[in-house]
Structures are given as C-alpha cells and as structure tokens.
Design an enzyme around this catalytic site. Structure first.
Site, PDB file in Angstrom:
ATOM      1  N   ILE B 113      12.064  61.782  42.028  1.00 27.09           N
ATOM      2  CA  ILE B 113      10.625  61.797  42.503  1.00 27.09           C
ATOM      3  C   ILE B 113      10.892  62.733  44.022  1.00 27.09           C
ATOM      4  O   ILE B 113      11.540  62.357  44.644  1.00 27.09           O
ATOM      5  CB  ILE B 113       9.846  60.218  42.894  1.00 27.09           C
ATOM      6  CG1 ILE B 113       9.933  59.763  41.670  1.00 27.09           C
ATOM      7  CG2 ILE B 113       8.632  60.775  43.458  1.00 27.09           C
ATOM      8  CD1 ILE B 113       9.985  58.260  42.071  1.00 27.09           C
ATOM      9  N   CYS B 114       9.686  63.431  43.970  1.00 21.56           N
ATOM     10  CA  CYS B 114       9.753  64.417  45.339  1.00 21.56           C
ATOM     11  C   CYS B 114       8.502  63.856  46.132  1.00 21.56           C
ATOM     12  O   CYS B 114       7.191  64.062  45.832  1.00 21.56           O
ATOM     13  CB  CYS B 114       9.434  65.832  45.188  1.00 21.56           C
ATOM     14  SG  CYS B 114       9.332  66.608  46.567  1.00 21.56           S
TER      15      CYS B 114
END
Lengths: 376, 180
Positions: B113-114
C-alpha cells in the site's frame, strides 16, 4: 481482563459512564496508559516523559522531531513537567479509580440485577477480583448514594464514608494503596534518603525528610504524619530539590564516536556493553530515554528498576524482529500466560456486539481459535 | 525457548528477571499497547472494520478486514489485510498489506500500500483503528497523483465501468481466501 490493562471503556457499563471521558483524558495518547511523569510540549500537548522521549529518539536524524498529535516541532530540552496532571493521575491511580469503579459497578449491578444471568455475573465478577471484596461488602448501596460520593474530591473522604455505612464490615479499599507502584516489592525509594516505603508513605515522608536534611537540628521524625493536607506541598518540594544523582543524561552524536569509544560510554554508565555498534547505539539511546524519563518522575525509581526496563526492552527486540517476517515462537510463553485474557476479550466482544453482527463475529472468532489450535 | 533467551540475558546477569512482576518490566511495552488497542477495537465495535491477532501467541501479527465503503465501487465487498508490528511500535509504523487481491490505484498486485500515514507521515498516536479507517476511506478516495497501479488510476479517472470490471475480476471472497 488483565488487571494491568485498564481502559476508559471500563466505565461505560456503569451509571458513571461520563467518567470514561476523564479516564481517557488522563491517558497518554502514545502508550494509552495513565500518564507516567507527564510532560508538556511547546505546542501544549502532554505525553508520558518516556513516550515522548522515545518518540523523539526514534525520529530519523534527517528530520526534526514533531508532536505526534499536531506535528508542530518539538525540542526535547523544552519539555516541561505537567505537574497538575501528574498529581491528578497520581490520585486517580492511587485507588480513586479502582474505588470509584467498584462503587459504580455495584450501582450498575443493583439496577441490572434482574436481567443479568448467573453465568454473566460470574464472569464479570472474576474480571474485577480486586474490587470484589469492596463490592460484596457494599452490595446494597443505592445508586443515588454513589453519585453523591463521587463528587467528593479526595479518596480519603470516600473511604471514610464507606466506614459509616452499616453493612460494610471493613474498608478494603486500603489494599489498593499498597501495590500501586510498579516496583517489584510494591515499595518506592524516597528521592531524598532512598529509604523504601509505600507510595502513600513516601508523599508524607518527603516533607519531614527534607526538613530533616535542611536543618539537622530539626526534631521532626520520619514517621508519616497524619495530616493529608501536606500532599501538594511535598510534591512541590521534591521537584525543586532534585538529588545530584538524578541529573539528565546528554544526547550523543553517535556518528562522531568509534565503536570502542561508544562501548566505553556504556561501560561508564554501567549498562551492558555487548553487541556491535548498532546495538550499542540503540541500547544507549534507549537508556538515555529511560533515565531521563525517570528523572521527570516526582518519585524516581531505583537504577536496578531502570536496568530491568532496559533488559525488557532488549528482550522485546528479539520477540518483535523489526522489518523481518515474524515468528510466533518468542511470544508463545506470553500467549499461554494471557490465553485467559483473550478468551475474556472474545466473550466481552460478543456481549457488546449488536445482534446483527453477532453471528458473523462468532464464526470469525472461532475460526481464529481453531487455526491456533491447529498450529499448536 | 532456551536458545531464544540465551543472548539478551548475557549483559543483565545481575538482574533477577523472574522476580520482577510483569507490570514492572512491561511498562510501556509494545505488547501492552497492542493489548490495549485490541480491547478498544472490541469495545468500540466500529462497523465495517475488524482486526485480531493471528493467534493467541503472536501479538505482533494481526489480520484484519475492511468493508468497502458505501457509494464506492467497493461497496458490498470485504477485503482482508495483514498487519505486522515492529518492536519499536508505535514509534514506527506497522507493515500493512492487502491479503485479498486488490485493484486500486495506490495498491500494487502484491498488496503493498502507498499511503503517507503508513510511511513518512506516521505518528505514534495512530493505531489499528485509525489505520483501518484510513484504508477504508482510501478505497473511495484514491490518490491518483502517485499511483502504484497506473492502469487502475487511469480507469478510475476515465472509465469507472471498466474500473469496476477489473476490480471484480481480481476480487476474491474472504471465505475463498481462507480455503487456500
């Protein structure tokens, strides 16, 4: 539930549910526990001394440390003790919380009794075994009385009112005083003379101890005085006369030190000096945080206690290897020890879930336990 | 157990650890904080999110679920995530990953996840609940300026129908995941 873990939600099921807010306000947002040596930042937020110091220490060198709540810049040397909060928490932790909670639960029980089934009652009773004695002896008290008691400002008032209630044979809240501090023997050293005693005694003792030290001809003895009005004074006195061995440790620019020099520093501090430079640096940084946070306590703890805290920290590094995939092994013992807590938590959660979600959670919870059993 | 305790005890030989009660050494520890978070999650019972340690014996590894927010392409779908807590939690962010295959501009095909609050914007006051809620709102409000999945970002901006189609093609029900 574990006697160690208290939570603002403890109040929600009682008639004093609004105290949940007070309970939450007296907690550090970082560790979620009641404040220990609270410090106020430049941006006026409060944290436990150790929490905010470790937070600052964990900030990468390339960044300026910032407040965990508002991200304003914080500087470690500008932290100041939040004395009022410390005194309020001290009072709360020293038995007021437990006392009020047991009284509140008793009040709630009187109301709910008819609806609660036997099993449920047994469970919640086991969960708060510490308060059980008090509750049993004060069972018949009506809620109205509880509310009026809770408005009194001192625990002493409450305990003495206990004694006036006819069916109460003995005020057991006294037991709450004894094991307050997290020292192994339940005692704390006097910051002035290092004599060990209970927290209750120490706050009374410091005053006389200080006057004894300042004026050797003083005739006052070290026996605790019976007056309770000296409490705020003693806290003030202890903070203004920090003993010389409680000086804060300076921070070190680790990049400027060679490994042997750093090792020497640790040896000088008489803390373990094994491991590579990275380990030495981490240990030194942790020790500085622990030490300086201890200086911020109105009743500092002994060095052996701090060393134990350092050892526990080192052990936790092994149990929670940062960055790597985690193995369950290290936590097995912990898990076995707290197995009952998890079951209790699951049971609590189920009771709290609305009917709609109940079925789903049960399936999930059971699957979790099942998979765990399989793993074992 | 034996081998695991061998190293740290070395420098602390003068201390009798077993004499110390848990409260003395567990002071501000990771485990205590996680226990408290678990309690909070259980008591507050926020709809649409859940999290629990993978097993009784491993408090640094949690698994959680996030329900897709209403009014987004994810409505009605439930996603599974894994959370790994470092030794210096909460001073360092936990590692969060989608276990369910996820079609989203800010999530790659491995589930990474960013999200800024899990990286440089992490704060010690964030917790499992705030993370789960942040992830839930990320589902409905992707940050298309720095996508990990460029195709998903493009579909989100230009062709919502196509986006939903890709999303459903990748989606796996949580029950199916458990069977694997």
């Amino acid at each position: 539930m574990d006697a160690d873990i208290t939570d603002p939600s403890d109040w929600l099921s009682t008639p004093l549910s609004s105290l949940s807010t007070l309970d939450a306000l007296l907690r550090c947002r970082i560790c979620r526990d009641l404040y220990t040596a609270p410090m106020v930042t430049e941006c006026a937020h409060s944290f436990c001394s150790l929490c905010i110091r470790k937070c600052i220490a964990a900030t990468p060198a390339s960044e300026h440390p910032c407040c965990p709540i508002c991200r304003a810049a914080v500087t470690e040397v500008k932290l100041r003790r939040n004395q009022v909060v410390e005194e309020v928490v001290g009072w709360f932790r020293a038995g007021a919380r437990e006392g009020l909670l047991s009284v509140a639960r008793e009040g709630g029980k009187g109301r709910k009794r008819a609806r609660v089934d036997d099993q449920d009652e047994k469970r919640s009773e086991a969960a708060s075994s510490a308060a059980a004695e008090v509750r049993r002896s004060t069972r018949a008290r009506p809620t109205a009385y509880v509310v009026s008691t809770s408005s009194s400002t001192s625990l002493l008032t409450i305990t003495s009112s206990y004694q006036e209630i006819p069916p109460s044979p003995e005020p057991t809240t006294d037991g709450a005083y004894v094991n307050l501090d997290d020292d192994d023997d339940g005692l704390v050293p006097c910051p002035v003379c290092d004599k060990r005693m209970t927290v209750k005694q120490v706050t009374r003792h410091i005053d006389s101890c200080l006057s004894l030290k300042a004026n050797t001809s003083s005739s006052s003895s070290t026996t605790p005085s019976s007056s309770t009005s000296t409490k705020p004074k003693t806290l003030l006195a202890s903070s203004s006369t920090t003993p010389p061995h409680q000086k804060r440790l300076p921070k070190i620019q680790y990049s400027m030190l060679s490994e042997p020099k750093l090792r020497q520093k640790l040896q000088d501090l008489k803390i373990p000096s094994h491991g590579n430079k990275q380990a030495l640096q981490a240990r030194h940084s942790e020790w500085v945080s622990i030490w300086n946070a201890n200086v911020d306590r109105s009743v500092p703890r002994a060095k052996t206690q701090l060393l134990r805290e350092l050892a526990a920290w080192e052990e936790s590094l092994d149990r929670f290897p940062a960055g790597s995939r985690v193995s369950a092994e290290g936590l097995e013992e912990w898990g076995v020890k707290h197995k009952g807590d998890f079951r209790e938590l699951i049971a609590q959660a189920r009771r709290n879930l609305p009917k709609r979600a109940e079925a789903k959670a049960e399936v999930e919870g059971e699957a979790e336990l099942e998979s765990d059993k399989a793993a074992e | 157990m034996e081998s695991q305790n061998a190293h740290p005890a070395a420098g602390y030989s003068s201390l009798k650890m077993q004499d110390a009660p848990a409260s003395a050494v567990d002071g501000h520890s990771v485990t205590k904080r996680l226990q408290s978070e678990l309690m909070q999650l259980m008591m507050s019972n926020v709809p649409g999110i859940s999290a629990f340690p993978v097993s009784d014996s491993n408090l640094c590894q949690w698994t959680g679920t996030i329900a897709g927010p209403e009014g987004t392409p994810y409505e009605g779908l439930t996603y599974k995530i894994s959370m790994t807590f470092p030794a210096n939690y909460p001073y360092r962010a936990p590692v969060i990953r989608f276990v369910s295959p996820m079609w989203h501009p800010n999530v790659d095909m491995s589930g990474n996840i960013c999200l800024d609050i899990l990286k440089e914007k992490w704060s010690a006051i964030y917790n499992v609940q705030t993370i789960l809620l942040s992830l839930q709102s990320l589902l409905g409000e992707p940050n298309n300026a720095s996508p990990l999945n460029a195709q998903a970002a493009d579909q989100w901006d230009n062709n919502k129908a196509e986006y939903k189609k890709s999303l459903m093609a990748h989606y796996k029900d949580i029950e199916e995941l458990a069977d694997e």
